[in-house]
Design a protein around this motif. Structure first.
Motif, PDB file in Angstrom:
ATOM      1  N   UNK A   1      26.970  11.144  34.906  1.00 37.01           N
ATOM      2  CA  UNK A   1      27.002  12.472  34.301  1.00 37.01           C
ATOM      3  C   UNK A   1      25.557  12.902  34.060  1.00 37.01           C
ATOM      4  N   UNK A   2      25.209  14.099  34.515  1.00 36.66           N
ATOM      5  CA  UNK A   2      23.843  14.611  34.421  1.00 36.66           C
ATOM      6  C   UNK A   2      23.789  15.702  33.365  1.00 36.66           C
ATOM      7  N   UNK A   3      22.764  15.668  32.529  1.00 36.81           N
ATOM      8  CA  UNK A   3      22.530  16.699  31.520  1.00 36.81           C
ATOM      9  C   UNK A   3      21.069  17.111  31.615  1.00 36.81           C
TER      10      UNK A   3
ATOM     11  N   UNK B   1      30.429   3.049  34.384  1.00 41.08           N
ATOM     12  CA  UNK B   1      30.526   1.641  34.025  1.00 41.08           C
ATOM     13  C   UNK B   1      30.756   0.795  35.272  1.00 41.08           C
ATOM     14  N   UNK B   2      30.045  -0.315  35.333  1.00 41.07           N
ATOM     15  CA  UNK B   2      30.218  -1.306  36.392  1.00 41.07           C
ATOM     16  C   UNK B   2      30.673  -2.591  35.722  1.00 41.07           C
ATOM     17  N   UNK B   3      31.974  -2.811  35.712  1.00 41.10           N
ATOM     18  CA  UNK B   3      32.519  -3.928  34.949  1.00 41.10           C
ATOM     19  C   UNK B   3      32.313  -3.676  33.467  1.00 41.10           C
TER      20      UNK B   3
ATOM     21  N   UNK C   1      29.317  -3.373  32.153  1.00 44.36           N
ATOM     22  CA  UNK C   1      27.980  -2.813  31.995  1.00 44.36           C
ATOM     23  C   UNK C   1      28.002  -1.292  32.223  1.00 44.36           C
ATOM     24  N   UNK C   2      27.230  -0.586  31.385  1.00 42.11           N
ATOM     25  CA  UNK C   2      27.111   0.867  31.513  1.00 42.11           C
ATOM     26  C   UNK C   2      25.634   1.232  31.396  1.00 42.11           C
ATOM     27  N   UNK C   3      25.014   1.736  32.492  1.00 42.59           N
ATOM     28  CA  UNK C   3      23.585   2.091  32.455  1.00 42.59           C
ATOM     29  C   UNK C   3      23.376   3.536  32.018  1.00 42.59           C
ATOM     30  N   UNK C   4      22.238   3.798  31.382  1.00 43.90           N
ATOM     31  CA  UNK C   4      21.847   5.143  30.958  1.00 43.90           C
ATOM     32  C   UNK C   4      20.351   5.322  31.168  1.00 43.90           C
ATOM     33  N   UNK C   5      19.943   6.559  31.371  1.00 41.16           N
ATOM     34  CA  UNK C   5      18.519   6.838  31.553  1.00 41.16           C
ATOM     35  C   UNK C   5      18.215   8.220  31.007  1.00 41.16           C
TER      36      UNK C   5
ATOM     37  N   UNK D   1      26.540  -3.242  27.152  1.00 35.08           N
ATOM     38  CA  UNK D   1      27.536  -4.233  27.541  1.00 35.08           C
ATOM     39  C   UNK D   1      28.625  -4.271  26.492  1.00 35.08           C
ATOM     40  N   UNK D   2      29.855  -3.915  26.879  1.00 34.79           N
ATOM     41  CA  UNK D   2      30.990  -3.973  25.969  1.00 34.79           C
ATOM     42  C   UNK D   2      31.870  -5.144  26.391  1.00 34.79           C
TER      43      UNK D   2
END
Length: 626
Positions: free
Chosen positions: A224-226, A272-274, A276-280, A324-325
């Motif tokens: 998602x881009x903001x 989310x990848x498994x 893991x959820x990346x953010x930047x 990581x959840x």
């Protein structure tokens, strides 16, 4: 603790101072109090809603922020004055200000890195979060006593609309904002612009502001881009700070100040990848100020010469993290950040002959951080944050924040214990401004403790009691013997807050709060801190008259406090009790009319010495939407 006095003291001597939240798209990229997704992590913020903002409809958001327990906020010197915001006794430059996670503080100004809220149009904001505990472990340097995050309105998917908000005052002031929004299935765009003119609200102090905002949100598949872009310019005139204002200033020349703010921010919330959820997040901002300050003639304190200044400040920041959840009871976030700040100033000080005072300085910080949340049993939540910041002068800082919270199974009550270690970088002004510069200044530091108890009252009511203590160390002050800034001051700020809300009737509700604050400046022979009332209180009733009509009435009390100006020196200023009221009426689905009365009690008071606050002022508002 006296950054804002450094220039005044130096020149005088020469010439003779998240909080976890529900997960939403984009909201978890850079948040004010935590990157963890659970609402149980750390402390929750005081949230000021769009309705609260409209209740005041003032030139800045400060009127609304001032309603939060433990906070003192106002324009220091009338409509054109600079902003004063103190959280639990801290200096204004101890509070880190964000716009959607983008840092706004300007460390090139003589206030030591405070932010001028006059550059933001309140009508463009959706809400404001106020964190009253330092958060350097999460957001980095400068959140020494707290943080404020300004949240902009955003486009909604599959919606098209046009809207405008207009407020006019009996003093002639006008605040206007218009917005156009278009949304599609996977995103949307929002364009808005605003204008403000203070009219005759204050004698000798006026402000004109124009702003423009673009916001685009889009689902691009992998993230998602903001994207946010903002420009703002202000033009104001006022009597110089500490000159005694319209009533007491001997020199009747006024200060001219023009500022510009521009920023752009890009946030990516990855899929989310498994587990893991990346953010930047990447942001760039630029602030300029062109200031012509006339001479302040001597009074109880020495005179201050005229100064012409032109400042430019730029900031670039990049942040990346991975959440990581592992399960509902265990989360971990780790990430890194890079910050670069540069400032340049050209000044001429008039000591009878012009003396240049120019500087050019740059610094950068590389950081690594981690946050964790663990719930070993249903009634216990443990949260922690740790951050390492490496400065380009080879100094480094470790910050931490720890919270343990106990609650019963149905969350009817919650008892939490929090502690944090925070720091603030010396302002670029203090490091480089030629007359008082000290490039060897150390970071200012603070250690905070808070105990908070929250109790649910009925289905919609709540009670919250907090006790806090912060010890500020290595604070930067001006030393007349060495004629430079030094780290030496120590201040302890402690107190208690209580707030409550309750539904008295299906159509009638009440909210109230009270704050006790005790600040102790431990420098030998130091004067009391300025604008730190020991007591503050507020009470507000909201009444739903009909489905389309709402009414409120509020009373606020601020106790006596110390303040100073060149004509008077340090004096004690009387407190005040102010009554406000307002009514909103939705005539049609797309038309809302508002009438707001400020200071209906006609209280006679001053926030800045010699600057009389207005008596009763009526504000008329009209909201239109298509």
């Amino acid at each position: 603790m006296k950054h804002h006095l450094c220039t005044f003291i130096a020149i005088s001597l020469i010439s003779t101072p998240s909080f976890a939240q529900d997960e939403e798209p984009f909201s978890d990229i850079v948040v004010l109090g935590s990157r963890l997704s659970t609402r149980e992590a750390f402390s929750r913020p005081e949230t000021i809603t769009a309705t609260d903002i409209q209740r005041y409809a003032g030139p800045t958001i400060l009127d609304a922020i001032d309603t939060a327990p433990g906070v003192r906020a106002f324009n220091n010197g009338g409509a054109g004055g600079l902003s004063f915001l103190s959280i639990r006794g801290g200096e204004p430059n101890f509070t880190q200000i964000f716009l959607e996670g983008i840092k706004l503080n300007d460390p090139t100004n003589s206030a030591g890195g405070a932010f001028d809220f006059a550059q933001i149009n309140p009508l463009a904001l959706q809400s404001v979060d106020v964190l009253k505990l330092g958060a350097s472990a999460i957001s980095g340097a400068d959140s020494l006593s707290g943080s404020v995050n300004l949240k902009l309105k955003r486009p909604e998917n599959a919606r098209a609309s046009l809207s405008s908000s207009t407020f006019v005052e009996t003093s002639g002031a006008i605040n206007q904002n218009a917005a156009g929004e278009y949304g599609w299935t996977s995103g949307g765009v929002l364009l808005s612009g605003g204008f403000y003119d203070s009219g005759d609200l204050y004698e000798g102090s006026d402000l004109r502001r124009s702003t423009g905002l673009t916001r685009v949100v889009q689902d691009v598949g992998f993230a998602d881009v903001d994207l946010i872009g903002l420009i703002a310019s202000t033009d104001r005139t006022l009597f110089p700070e500490d000159s005694g204002g319209f009533e007491l200033a001997v020199n009747r020349e006024r200060e001219d100040r023009q500022t510009e703010l521009g920023l752009i921010g890009l946030k990516l919330a990855g899929r989310s990848v498994g587990i893991f959820k990346p953010n930047m997040a990447i942001s760039w901002s630029s602030q300029t100020a062109d200031v012509n300050t006339p001479r302040i003639e001597a009074g109880i304190l020495d005179s201050v010469p005229a100064i012409e200044s032109d400042f430019t400040f730029e900031r670039f920041e990049a942040i990346g993290d991975i959440r990581t959840e592992i399960n509902d009871d265990l989360q971990v976030v780790f990430g890194a950040a890079y910050l670069n700040e540069s400032g340049q100033g050209d000044s001429i000080v008039d000591f009878g002959a012009p003396v240049p005072a120019n500087f050019d300085i740059e610094r950068s910080i590389a950081s690594g951080f981690a946050e964790a949340y663990y719930r070993p049993v249903n009634w216990l939540n443990l949260s922690g944050a740790l951050r390492y910041d490496h400065l380009d002068n080879d100094d480094s800082e470790f910050s931490y924040r720890l919270t343990s919270a106990f609650n019963n199974i149905d969350d009817a009550w919650r008892l939490s214990f929090s502690t944090a270690r925070n720091f603030k970088l010396p302002s670029l002004f203090a490091l480089a401004y030629p007359l008082i510069a000290n490039p060897n200044l150390e970071e200012e530091r603070g250690t905070s403790y808070e105990i908070s108890f929250q109790q649910q009252i009925g289905t919609n009511g709540r009670l919250e009691v907090s006790v806090f203590r912060t010890r500020f160390e290595d604070l930067i002050d001006f030393d007349p013997e060495t004629f430079t800034n030094v780290n030496r001051s120590e201040v302890v700020s402690k107190g208690a807050e209580v707030s409550a809300s309750i539904a008295l009737h299906p159509r009638l509700s009440w909210v109230g709060s009270g704050t006790f604050l005790d600040t102790d400046n431990r420098d030998v022979g130091a004067a009391p801190l300025r604008v730190r009332p020991r007591w503050q209180a507020r009470s507000q009733f909201d009444f739903t008259v009909t489905e389309n009509m709402n009414f409120y009435v509020a009373g606020s009390y601020v106790g006596d406090f110390f303040n100073s100006a060149v004509p008077t020196g340090l004096i004690e200023v009387d407190g005040r009790f102010v009554v406000d009221a307002g009514i909103s009426w939705r005539i049609f689905k797309t038309v809302e009319v508002l009438l707001i009365g400020r200071n209906l009690s006609s209280a006679d008071y001053q926030n800045a010495i010699g600057v009389q606050e207005p008596g009763t002022v009526l504000r008329f508002g009209l909201n239109l939407g298509l």
